[in-house]
Scaffold this motif. Structure first.
Motif, PDB file in Angstrom:
ATOM      1  N   THR A  29       0.856  -1.179   0.000  1.00 22.92           N
ATOM      2  CA  THR A  29       0.000   0.000   0.000  1.00 22.92           C
ATOM      3  C   THR A  29       0.896   1.233   0.000  1.00 22.92           C
ATOM      4  N   LYS A  44      -3.334   0.647  -3.516  1.00 19.50           N
ATOM      5  CA  LYS A  44      -3.040  -0.722  -3.095  1.00 19.50           C
ATOM      6  C   LYS A  44      -2.603  -1.532  -4.306  1.00 19.50           C
ATOM      7  N   GLU A  82     -12.211  -7.629  -4.204  1.00 18.46           N
ATOM      8  CA  GLU A  82     -12.186  -6.818  -2.987  1.00 18.46           C
ATOM      9  C   GLU A  82     -12.467  -5.352  -3.320  1.00 18.46           C
ATOM     10  N   SER A 118      -3.886   2.232  12.455  1.00 17.91           N
ATOM     11  CA  SER A 118      -4.831   1.196  12.877  1.00 17.91           C
ATOM     12  C   SER A 118      -4.884   1.144  14.402  1.00 17.91           C
ATOM     13  N   ASP A 158     -12.795 -10.782   8.545  1.00 19.43           N
ATOM     14  CA  ASP A 158     -11.454 -10.572   9.099  1.00 19.43           C
ATOM     15  C   ASP A 158     -11.430  -9.296   9.932  1.00 19.43           C
ATOM     16  N   ASN A 163      -7.526  -4.053  11.290  1.00 22.84           N
ATOM     17  CA  ASN A 163      -8.341  -3.684  10.140  1.00 22.84           C
ATOM     18  C   ASN A 163      -9.335  -2.581  10.459  1.00 22.84           C
ATOM     19  N   ILE A 175     -11.531  -1.372   7.262  1.00 16.90           N
ATOM     20  CA  ILE A 175     -10.730  -1.547   6.049  1.00 16.90           C
ATOM     21  C   ILE A 175     -10.488  -3.028   5.781  1.00 16.90           C
ATOM     22  N   ASP A 176      -9.794  -3.321   4.690  1.00 17.14           N
ATOM     23  CA  ASP A 176      -9.314  -4.644   4.289  1.00 17.14           C
ATOM     24  C   ASP A 176     -10.428  -5.676   4.167  1.00 17.14           C
ATOM     25  N   GLY A 178     -10.284  -8.136   2.043  1.00 19.17           N
ATOM     26  CA  GLY A 178      -9.672  -9.212   1.283  1.00 19.17           C
ATOM     27  C   GLY A 178     -10.235 -10.582   1.582  1.00 19.17           C
ATOM     28  N   ALA A 457      -0.850 -11.567   7.116  1.00 23.41           N
ATOM     29  CA  ALA A 457      -1.727 -11.778   5.961  1.00 23.41           C
ATOM     30  C   ALA A 457      -1.914 -13.265   5.711  1.00 23.41           C
TER      31      ALA A 457
END
Length: 511
Positions: A29, A44, A82, A118, A158, A163, A175-176, A178, A457
């Motif tokens: 990112t 990203k 995503e 975060s 997740d 996140n 966020i995130d 994925g 991850a």
């Protein structure tokens, strides 16, 4: 070269890279600049560490091993999904996606830049938990975001402090996406890809890959675990620990109110129907004049336990009736007619949820997620001389550390015996794909697809990755693992990767 350099341009100069904002196992990112609108953005980039490489002159990303091309392409498509899902969501607490494109042999998407950090980063920096007042302020914002997510029939899957971003004005952002999954009109999942999870933040239905049991309550469990982590600065208890110990599995500081404690316990009930079923239920409790939510043991407690001790026993080693299965403490060992006994689940799981966790090699705590080899191996004089070439049964063996003496991680020879002397059959068990491995005597175990992890991850993959006990020859920073995919199981146990790369562990023990 792992990332793009400052002043690199994309889309014919429309975007300019300013600096790296973050790097993970599956992407980079960047802080970027939109030259057309003269504004700062976040960009990203899809990049699989250990699988892809970049040409320093052209910036083109390629797959270093032809065997990984299909996995790269599948994960790149997931990356683009995503972005499309984020684009659909319209909420002030969810970052807005503005652009999606392919370039340099990979994919990128452009989104709002959040000038903040975060919750995990903030807590790591201070070393202190959040106050209850701070948590309540964050909770109200994330519930607002989560309501928008669920109304679009998307499950985040997740949700954790890493996140959730908070900007300098105190605004929180989810966020995130994925790991997110979307529901088709007929109620089925849009993909059957094996799903991995963050230990402590995943409920039973997610650990067991029970897609038909996913729902708002799945994210609600993770949100409860997130609140617990913020209030305590401790890792949330595992679902199986909550099931066995009830409220004693939680360790709240005295500063947390009784109402907040009960809210967390309610949200983290192992039985999905005993949790809040929607964001509105939580909002109703928070706005109610009652101080506490309903006691978890009295709320819709109608479903059988998903994860439980599979077979009751009276002592620590018992031959189960009619089966060559032995009980050692909490875990079962199966006699396949081989030289050793094989466990019926991975470390971090049980026989009803055999997938378990993903761990670095030679990490007996199972808690390390850094990507620094020295964090996993004992170093003396710059050499990894303290960590043995073969860790089975030693202080570095997570199977021994977590399950007790007698249990250990299999060696390459143990895996070879399992491969060569057993019948392997593809099977979908416990709502996850894998292989039924039948021994010469007719007894069997199930080896599920497990995914893999780099740092924090986690990859959602249709393959199984299992550590062996040996370090790679001529490379003191890598260890060997056994790999199989959905189509076939291999006969090689010499595949190697960095010791920090998360893999599963299936314990064995002597007869």
């Amino acid at each position: 070269m792992q990332h793009l350099q400052p002043n690199t341009t994309l889309q014919g100069g429309k975007y300019r890279i300013e600096r790296v904002l973050g790097q993970g196992g599956f992407g980079n990112t960047y802080v970027g600049y939109n030259t057309e609108f003269e504004e700062t953005v976040a960009i990203k980039e899809f990049f699989m560490k250990g699988v892809t490489e970049r040409d320093e002159t052209t910036c083109v990303v390629s797959v270093s091993n032809a065997d990984n091309v299909q996995q790269f392409e599948e994960q790149r498509e997931k990356f683009k999904k995503e972005a499309r899902r984020l684009r659909k969501l319209k909420n002030e607490h969810i970052v807005k996606v503005h652009d999606l494109f392919e370039e340099n042999g990979t994919a990128y998407y452009v989104m709002d830049y959040i000038d903040g950090e975060s919750l995990a980063e903030k807590m790591k920096k201070t070393g202190q938990p959040f106050t209850e007042a701070e948590v309540r302020g964050i909770l109200s914002q994330i519930l607002d975001a989560l309501k928008e997510v669920h109304q679009n029939e998307i499950w985040h899957l997740d949700l954790k402090p890493g996140n959730i971003m908070v900007d300098k004005q105190g605004n929180a952002y989810l966020i995130d996406f994925g790991a997110s999954k979307q529901i088709r009109a007929n109620g089925s999942m849009t993909t059957s890809t094996a799903l991995c999870y963050t230990p402590g933040y995943a409920p039973n239905e997610q650990i067991g890959q029970m897609y038909d049991r996913f729902g708002p309550w799945t994210d609600i469990y993770a949100l409860g675990a997130t609140i617990y982590n913020l209030l305590t600065n401790k890792k949330p208890p595992m679902a199986i620990d909550i099931e066995e110990d009830g409220e004693n599995a939680f360790e709240f500081p005295n500063t947390v109110s009784d109402g907040m404690r009960k809210l967390v316990v309610w949200m983290m009930q192992p039985k999905r129907k005993a949790r809040p079923q929607s964001v509105d239920e939580i909002l109703s409790k928070l706005s109610s004049t009652e101080e506490n939510p309903e006691k978890p043991n009295t709320v819709r407690n109608t479903e059988e336990t998903i994860v439980a001790s599979p077979i009751p026993v009276d002592d620590e080693e018992t031959i189960l009736a009619g089966r060559e299965v032995r009980r050692f403490g909490k875990f079962n060992a199966v006699d396949l007619g081989l030289s050793v006994l094989w466990a019926d689940c991975n470390v971090g799981g049980d026989s009803e949820s055999p997938i378990g966790g993903l761990y670095g090699w030679a990490d007996p705590t199972g808690e390390k997620t850094s990507q620094n080899v020295k964090d996993y191996l004992d170093v003396a004089g710059g050499l990894y001389v303290k960590t043995p070439q073969n860790i089975t049964g030693t202080q570095y063996d997570i199977a021994t550390a977590k399950w007790g003496q007698g249990w250990r991680i299999p060696s390459k020879e143990d895996w070879k015996e399992l491969i060569e002397k057993c019948k392997w059959t593809k099977e979908n068990a416990f709502h996850v794909y894998g292989y039924r491995v039948e021994g010469p005597n007719g007894n069997s175990i199930f080896l599920p697809n497990t995914g893999l992890r780099y740092g924090e991850a986690i990859s959602n993959t249709d393959a199984g990755y299992y550590w062996t006990s040996e370090m790679a020859q001529n490379n003191r920073e890598c260890a060997c693992y056994y790999y199989f995919d959905r189509e076939m199981h291999n006969e090689s146990v010499d595949t190697r990767t960095f010791v920090y790369s998360g893999r599963a562990v299936r314990p064995i023990r002597n007869k």
